[in-house]
Design a protein around this motif. Structure first.
Motif, mmCIF file in Angstrom:
data_model
loop_
_atom_site.group_PDB
_atom_site.id
_atom_site.type_symbol
_atom_site.label_atom_id
_atom_site.label_comp_id
_atom_site.label_asym_id
_atom_site.label_seq_id
_atom_site.Cartn_x
_atom_site.Cartn_y
_atom_site.Cartn_z
ATOM 1 N N ARG A 1 0.811 -1.216 0.000
ATOM 2 C CA ARG A 1 0.000 0.000 0.000
ATOM 3 C C ARG A 1 0.846 1.268 0.000
ATOM 4 N N SER B 1 1.261 -7.571 2.557
ATOM 5 C CA SER B 1 0.355 -6.414 2.609
ATOM 6 C C SER B 1 -1.100 -6.794 2.846
ATOM 7 N N ARG B 2 -1.487 -8.038 2.522
ATOM 8 C CA ARG B 2 -2.882 -8.451 2.698
ATOM 9 C C ARG B 2 -3.095 -9.278 3.971
ATOM 10 N N VAL B 3 -2.040 -9.392 4.758
ATOM 11 C CA VAL B 3 -2.160 -10.088 6.043
ATOM 12 C C VAL B 3 -2.780 -9.131 7.047
ATOM 13 N N LYS B 4 -3.795 -9.572 7.757
ATOM 14 C CA LYS B 4 -4.500 -8.724 8.700
ATOM 15 C C LYS B 4 -3.751 -8.653 10.031
ATOM 16 N N THR B 5 -3.410 -7.425 10.454
ATOM 17 C CA THR B 5 -2.796 -7.206 11.760
ATOM 18 C C THR B 5 -3.364 -5.931 12.357
ATOM 19 N N VAL B 6 -3.108 -5.717 13.624
ATOM 20 C CA VAL B 6 -3.519 -4.466 14.279
ATOM 21 C C VAL B 6 -2.574 -3.370 13.810
ATOM 22 N N GLN B 7 -3.125 -2.271 13.295
ATOM 23 C CA GLN B 7 -2.288 -1.236 12.703
ATOM 24 C C GLN B 7 -2.395 0.080 13.460
ATOM 25 N N THR C 1 -4.079 -14.041 -0.587
ATOM 26 C CA THR C 1 -4.186 -14.017 0.875
ATOM 27 C C THR C 1 -3.019 -13.315 1.558
ATOM 28 N N THR C 2 -1.869 -13.232 0.880
ATOM 29 C CA THR C 2 -0.682 -12.659 1.511
ATOM 30 C C THR C 2 -0.306 -11.296 0.942
ATOM 31 N N GLU D 1 4.174 -3.979 12.976
ATOM 32 C CA GLU D 1 3.236 -4.724 12.152
ATOM 33 C C GLU D 1 3.879 -5.118 10.814
ATOM 34 N N LYS E 1 4.291 -8.840 9.270
ATOM 35 C CA LYS E 1 3.754 -9.190 7.951
ATOM 36 C C LYS E 1 4.845 -9.737 7.035
#
Length: 366
Positions: A27, A293-299, A287-288, A223, A227
């Motif tokens: 992103r 960049s497409r891995v979901k984490t707390v940002q 998915t990745t 994060e 990732k």
């Protein structure tokens, strides 16, 4: 039927990757240009990604129509159809690159107009302990295919007198033999030697993934590190799985020299394995994403700083050329995976050796 099989096995994965690449990149990058992360979700950039996807989809539909129509005329000659497929695939890749260049130029003009780099502080984040973590799976996982290849070599020498004088080297999709070679001690080694070559190549790529240059977001360093580790480990696992699948395919082909295995079965299994690898690659990309960049984490984000702008080192947003950077391997800016620093001669040597061996080994052993 053959046309649809070829379309599904080769062109369809290419079309999917071409259409959705802008959605899989980091992103902080858009069409090969570095951008502030918050700009990624703006309406203007969302529309650019949609337009690119639309153009790529039109290209995909056009190529599909051409291939299906040509399939009716060339269905009686699989070799000609395969050559046409290769030409069409190359044409699609070239056309998609020109589509990319259009949006790359538009992205550069937009960035220059908005002066994103001048409005924010640029920083670089480096984690000195990054490589102390397990960013890839152990290379010991690749030991099994090498052992299998050695066993196949021993079995082939023992069974040499019983192997037919002519060895099939190519099958049609219907399982018919379309090319033969004379039996020799060199020719019966082709499959196990290629198995060892592919395994060594995967070991090198796994090493490259571990040693590739860090790319950590200054806005979200914790994060971003998380990732990136997930990104590297998933692709490392992909290499292991692919290595085992290719070993199964080459083992089957080698055993067919010693035992009666129908050509139809060989062709079907080879196609299935190829499709599995391609689907796994696409699912992993979805998915990745690039760099995770497409891995979901707390940002958490600091919008006052951005990653250092190094656009000047990226020619056309695709080719990295930086003499002052000791890194040989870096993440791609547009697409999934890694590329080389073309300013480093060693990177070129490694690349040419890999390509050269892939060409020379079949020539020497055939």
């Amino acid at each position: 039927m053959l046309t649809l099989v070829l379309l599904f096995a080769v062109l369809l994965p290419l079309f999917i990757i071409t259409i959705f690449i802008p959605y899989w990149t980091r992103r902080t990058e858009s069409f090969g240009v570095s951008i502030p992360e918050e700009m990624y979700h703006t309406t203007q950039l969302q529309n650019m990604r949609k337009q690119y996807a639309m153009y790529a989809m039109i290209l995909s539909v056009l190529a599909t129509v051409i291939f299906i129509i040509s399939g009716f005329f060339l269905s009686h000659n699989e070799e000609t159809l395969s050559i046409f497929l290769g030409v069409l695939t190359l044409a699609c890749i070239i056309a998609s690159f020109f589509i990319y260049l259009k949006f790359h130029r538009n992205m550069k003009e937009l960035k220059e107009k908005e002066q994103w780099s001048e409005k924010k502080s640029q920083q670089v984040f480096i984690d000195t302990k990054f490589r102390e973590q397990k960013v890839t799976y152990s290379n010991l996982w690749f030991l099994a295919p090498v052992v299998i290849a050695i066993i196949l070599i021993v079995m082939s020498f023992q069974a040499y007198p019983a192997i037919p004088d002519k060895i099939p080297t190519k099958f049609s999709f219907s399982g018919e033999v379309t090319n033969w070679t004379e039996k020799s001690y060199k020719s019966i080694l082709l499959n196990p030697v290629m198995m060892i070559y592919f395994t060594l190549l995967f070991i090198f790529i796994n090493f490259m993934i571990a040693k590739a240059k860090q790319q950590i977001s200054v806005n979200q360093p914790t994060e971003s590190i998380q990732k990136n580790i997930i990104f590297r480990r998933r692709w490392s696992l992909f290499l292991i799985i692919t290595s085992y699948l290719l070993s199964c395919m080459l083992t089957m082909i080698q055993l067919s020299l010693m035992y009666p295995i129908k050509g139809e079965i060989q062709a079907a299994i080879s196609l299935i394995i190829t499709v599995i690898i391609l689907i796994h690659c696409i699912v992993l990309s979805i998915t990745t994403g690039q760099g995770g960049s497409r891995v979901k984490t707390v940002q958490s984000q600091n919008k006052n700083i951005i990653d250092r702008d190094d656009d000047k080192y990226w020619k056309l947003g695709q080719f990295y050329f930086n003499k002052n950077d000791p890194a040989l391997f870096i993440e791609k800016r547009f697409g999934i995976g890694w590329t080389i620093n073309i300013a480093r001669p060693l990177a070129w040597i490694i690349f040419l050796v890999i390509i050269g061996l892939a060409i020379l080994i079949p020539m020497i052993l055939s």
